[in-house]
Design a protein around this motif. Structure first.
Motif, PDB file in Angstrom:
ATOM      1  N   MET A  21      53.523  56.942   8.795  1.00  0.00           N
ATOM      2  CA  MET A  21      53.242  56.890  10.228  1.00  0.00           C
ATOM      3  C   MET A  21      52.000  56.063  10.505  1.00  0.00           C
ATOM      4  SD  MET A  21      54.272  60.707  11.596  1.00  0.00           S
ATOM      5  CE  MET A  21      53.644  61.669  10.218  1.00  0.00           C
ATOM      6  N   THR A  22      51.968  55.508  11.700  1.00  0.00           N
ATOM      7  CA  THR A  22      50.807  54.729  12.120  1.00  0.00           C
ATOM      8  C   THR A  22      49.694  55.660  12.581  1.00  0.00           C
ATOM      9  OG1 THR A  22      51.508  54.604  14.427  1.00  0.00           O
ATOM     10  CG2 THR A  22      52.357  52.910  12.914  1.00  0.00           C
ATOM     11  N   GLN A  23      48.497  55.117  12.684  1.00  0.00           N
ATOM     12  CA  GLN A  23      47.385  55.918  13.183  1.00  0.00           C
ATOM     13  C   GLN A  23      47.639  56.367  14.613  1.00  0.00           C
ATOM     14  OE1 GLN A  23      44.806  56.908  11.161  1.00  0.00           O
ATOM     15  NE2 GLN A  23      44.407  58.301  12.870  1.00  0.00           N
ATOM     16  N   GLU A  24      48.287  55.517  15.377  1.00  0.00           N
ATOM     17  CA  GLU A  24      48.614  55.885  16.761  1.00  0.00           C
ATOM     18  C   GLU A  24      49.568  57.073  16.804  1.00  0.00           C
ATOM     19  OE1 GLU A  24      48.660  52.844  15.499  1.00  0.00           O
ATOM     20  OE2 GLU A  24      46.984  51.925  16.587  1.00  0.00           O
ATOM     21  N   GLU A  25      50.538  57.106  15.913  1.00  0.00           N
ATOM     22  CA  GLU A  25      51.470  58.232  15.874  1.00  0.00           C
ATOM     23  C   GLU A  25      50.770  59.514  15.445  1.00  0.00           C
ATOM     24  OE1 GLU A  25      55.786  56.188  14.911  1.00  0.00           O
ATOM     25  OE2 GLU A  25      54.285  56.244  13.305  1.00  0.00           O
ATOM     26  N   LEU A  26      49.875  59.417  14.485  1.00  0.00           N
ATOM     27  CA  LEU A  26      49.128  60.605  14.067  1.00  0.00           C
ATOM     28  C   LEU A  26      48.273  61.122  15.211  1.00  0.00           C
ATOM     29  CD1 LEU A  26      47.946  59.549  10.482  1.00  0.00           C
ATOM     30  CD2 LEU A  26      50.002  60.809  11.126  1.00  0.00           C
ATOM     31  N   THR A  27      47.631  60.215  15.925  1.00  0.00           N
ATOM     32  CA  THR A  27      46.772  60.604  17.043  1.00  0.00           C
ATOM     33  C   THR A  27      47.577  61.227  18.169  1.00  0.00           C
ATOM     34  OG1 THR A  27      45.215  58.830  16.482  1.00  0.00           O
ATOM     35  CG2 THR A  27      45.080  59.746  18.706  1.00  0.00           C
ATOM     36  N   ALA A  28      48.778  60.720  18.397  1.00  0.00           N
ATOM     37  CA  ALA A  28      49.619  61.262  19.480  1.00  0.00           C
ATOM     38  C   ALA A  28      49.921  62.736  19.266  1.00  0.00           C
ATOM     39  CB  ALA A  28      50.914  60.455  19.575  1.00  0.00           C
ATOM     40  N   GLN A  29      50.126  63.157  18.020  1.00  0.00           N
ATOM     41  CA  GLN A  29      50.371  64.565  17.718  1.00  0.00           C
ATOM     42  C   GLN A  29      49.061  65.311  17.513  1.00  0.00           C
ATOM     43  OE1 GLN A  29      53.155  66.560  17.659  1.00  0.00           O
ATOM     44  NE2 GLN A  29      51.696  68.202  17.209  1.00  0.00           N
ATOM     45  N   ASN A  30      47.976  64.573  17.305  1.00  0.00           N
ATOM     46  CA  ASN A  30      46.681  65.139  16.917  1.00  0.00           C
ATOM     47  C   ASN A  30      46.814  65.921  15.616  1.00  0.00           C
ATOM     48  OD1 ASN A  30      43.943  65.720  16.925  1.00  0.00           O
ATOM     49  ND2 ASN A  30      44.169  67.518  18.250  1.00  0.00           N
ATOM     50  N   TRP A  31      47.498  65.300  14.656  1.00  0.00           N
ATOM     51  CA  TRP A  31      47.502  65.818  13.295  1.00  0.00           C
ATOM     52  C   TRP A  31      47.068  64.680  12.373  1.00  0.00           C
ATOM     53  CZ3 TRP A  31      48.545  70.819  11.596  1.00  0.00           C
ATOM     54  CH2 TRP A  31      48.388  71.001  10.203  1.00  0.00           C
ATOM     55  N   THR A  32      45.827  64.790  11.906  1.00  0.00           N
ATOM     56  CA  THR A  32      45.276  63.777  11.010  1.00  0.00           C
ATOM     57  C   THR A  32      44.753  64.396   9.724  1.00  0.00           C
ATOM     58  OG1 THR A  32      43.160  63.951  12.176  1.00  0.00           O
ATOM     59  CG2 THR A  32      44.664  62.204  12.890  1.00  0.00           C
ATOM     60  N   SER A  33      44.821  65.711   9.611  1.00  0.00           N
ATOM     61  CA  SER A  33      44.317  66.417   8.434  1.00  0.00           C
ATOM     62  C   SER A  33      45.234  66.201   7.233  1.00  0.00           C
ATOM     63  CB  SER A  33      44.217  67.918   8.722  1.00  0.00           C
ATOM     64  OG  SER A  33      43.946  68.636   7.538  1.00  0.00           O
ATOM     65  N   ARG A  34      44.629  66.094   6.060  1.00  0.00           N
ATOM     66  CA  ARG A  34      45.399  65.979   4.817  1.00  0.00           C
ATOM     67  C   ARG A  34      45.355  67.277   4.010  1.00  0.00           C
ATOM     68  NH1 ARG A  34      47.011  60.925   4.984  1.00  0.00           N
ATOM     69  NH2 ARG A  34      45.665  59.365   5.939  1.00  0.00           N
ATOM     70  N   GLN A  35      45.091  68.380   4.689  1.00  0.00           N
ATOM     71  CA  GLN A  35      45.076  69.669   4.013  1.00  0.00           C
ATOM     72  C   GLN A  35      46.481  70.082   3.563  1.00  0.00           C
ATOM     73  OE1 GLN A  35      41.877  70.318   2.949  1.00  0.00           O
ATOM     74  NE2 GLN A  35      42.446  72.449   3.297  1.00  0.00           N
ATOM     75  N   ALA A  36      46.590  70.619   2.346  1.00  0.00           N
ATOM     76  CA  ALA A  36      47.808  71.294   1.907  1.00  0.00           C
ATOM     77  C   ALA A  36      47.915  72.582   2.719  1.00  0.00           C
ATOM     78  CB  ALA A  36      47.735  71.594   0.418  1.00  0.00           C
TER      79      ALA A  36
END
Length: 442
Positions: A276-291
């Motif tokens: 996914m693009t950074q814009e797509e991650l921002t749209a959902q507001n999920w940018t964490s890489r936590q398991a």
């Protein structure tokens, strides 16, 4: 072999769309042909079997791994890649009652040691396994689950010596963890990895140390020999002093016969998005890489991987046919869309399933098979096999040599597996159990 699912479950169909296969080339290995001799024959080329082979070879013990397909074909090469605490399902009160406080402390210590073992192996051999995540985060599906989390600090401090972090709904928004949850708890133990890269590295080091690994070598029988065991495959035979059975959820009811009715394989399904693009991650507001995983009875587990693909897993498949596989993936995608509505347009080109293995009394078994001196086994990791299976293999390597182990060997895993009700027909109870779980998750 006598197995409790249809043949589809034990073929290539369920893993055909596995993303991990695209990430790492796995070496070809020859099948077993002719007659061979070794100290220990190991049935199964997953985390348990390959870890046992590595640790045996490093101790100067000759070991031969017999894998029916190829290293990591089963759950070890198709899981979600969560190296974390777990392996058993009993809470502290049940552990204290069954094994005493020291028995509980031993088990919790083994959980912690299992994660450290994998961490140490990765560091020692310098494997690149796409490691990420600072511990593991549990998300509260309901507000009452978050309230319960607030009392968990003492549990983690007492059992693992760590401090946990709590996050409320607004904290999750601020941390880029928007999936509609009521709160979360993060334990600073564990990490995410690429399981295929890990098992591939593990097998390579086992071979360097002197272990022999055979692909396409399903074991058809294990018989007592004049000395030890005769382990037979379609084109060969291994005579060994000791045998380790490391087949977990892909076990057979008659290999050994003691296994019959004592383990419950159940499916877990995974989908993976395109990057996914950074814009797509921002749209959902999920940018964490936590398991991450949640508090549902039929839990979801998920993590944003280093290349911005989202991995999303669900429990619940029961039938293991092509049709049921398609339905499970459809359900996984529907759950994904509900949790991450901004990503409804994002394709999930990779989808697959594998077997989780459950014990009747909710704890793994590691040790000598009852009534079969010289034969050892380890199985039933309850969906947390990356760390615990690796640890179990190392522990088995000591047990088969009959020497004191520097690994913790909890009483809780020495207890023989109990039989499930209905024996080989035990799968019949699972739809009713899962229906109940699904109702509690609404």
């Amino acid at each position: 072999m006598t197995r409790i699912y249809p043949d589809f479950a034990y073929g290539d169909g369920p893993r055909a769309g596995c993303w991990w296969n695209k990430t790492c080339a796995a070496p070809d290995r020859s099948s077993l042909t002719g007659e061979h001799r070794c100290d220990v024959a190991i049935i199964g080329g997953g985390f348990t079997g390959i870890s046992a082979a590595l640790h045996l070879a490093q101790a100067g013990v000759s070991a031969t791994v017999l894998e029916s397909h190829y290293v990591g074909w089963g759950a070890s090469g198709r899981n979600g890649g969560f190296c974390c605490l777990g392996g058993g399902m009993l809470e502290d009160a049940a552990l204290d009652k069954a094994f005493g406080r020291q028995g509980r402390a031993d088990w919790r210590g083994a959980e912690l040691a299992a994660v450290k073992l994998v961490e140490d192996l990765i560091a020692r051999f310098g494997w690149e396994v796409d490691r990420h995540s600072k511990g593991e985060t549990m998300f509260a599906h309901r507000a009452r689950h978050f309230e319960a989390m607030k009392g968990a600090a003492d549990y983690y401090a007492e059992n693992f010596g760590v401090k946990v972090d709590l996050a409320g709904p607004q904290d999750l928004q601020d941390a880029g963890m928007n999936a509609g949850y009521q709160g979360a708890l993060t334990v600073p133990i564990g990490f995410g990895l690429n399981p295929r890269k890990y098992i591939t590295g593990l097998a390579a080091e086992a071979e360097k140390a002197g272990a022999m690994i055979c692909h396409d070598s399903p074991v058809t029988s294990v018989r007592r020999a004049a000395k030890g065991f005769s382990v037979v495959t379609p084109a060969g035979k291994v005579t060994a002093d000791r045998v380790i059975v490391a087949t977990n959820g892909y076990s057979s009811e008659n290999l050994p016969p003691w296994f019959a009715g004592r383990y419950m394989p159940t499916q877990s399904s995974i989908i993976v998005t395109r990057p996914m693009t950074q814009e797509e991650l921002t749209a959902q507001n999920w940018t964490s890489r936590q398991a991450s995983y949640d508090t549902r009875s039929l839990l979801h587990y998920f993590r944003l991987m280093p290349d911005n693909r989202m991995l999303f897993g669900v429990r619940g498949g029961l039938m293991a046919t092509a049709g049921s596989e398609a339905r499970a993936m459809k359900r996984a995608r529907a759950d994904f869309d509900r949790m991450f509505p901004a990503w409804r347009h994002v394709e999930t080109p990779h989808a697959w399933s594998g077997m989780v293995c459950i014990a009747r009394k909710m704890m793994p078994f590691i040790g000598e098979v009852p009534g079969e001196p010289g034969m050892f086994a380890s199985l039933c990791y309850h969906g947390n096999g990356v760390a615990m299976a690796s640890y179990s293999g190392a522990l088995l390597a000591d047990l088969v040599q009959g020497k004191p182990s520097h690994h913790i060997y909890p009483e809780a895993v020495q207890r023989p597996l109990a039989k499930f009700e209905l024996g080989r027909y035990r799968r019949a109870v699972m739809p009713f159990a899962y229906a109940g779980f699904a109702l509690t998750d609404l």
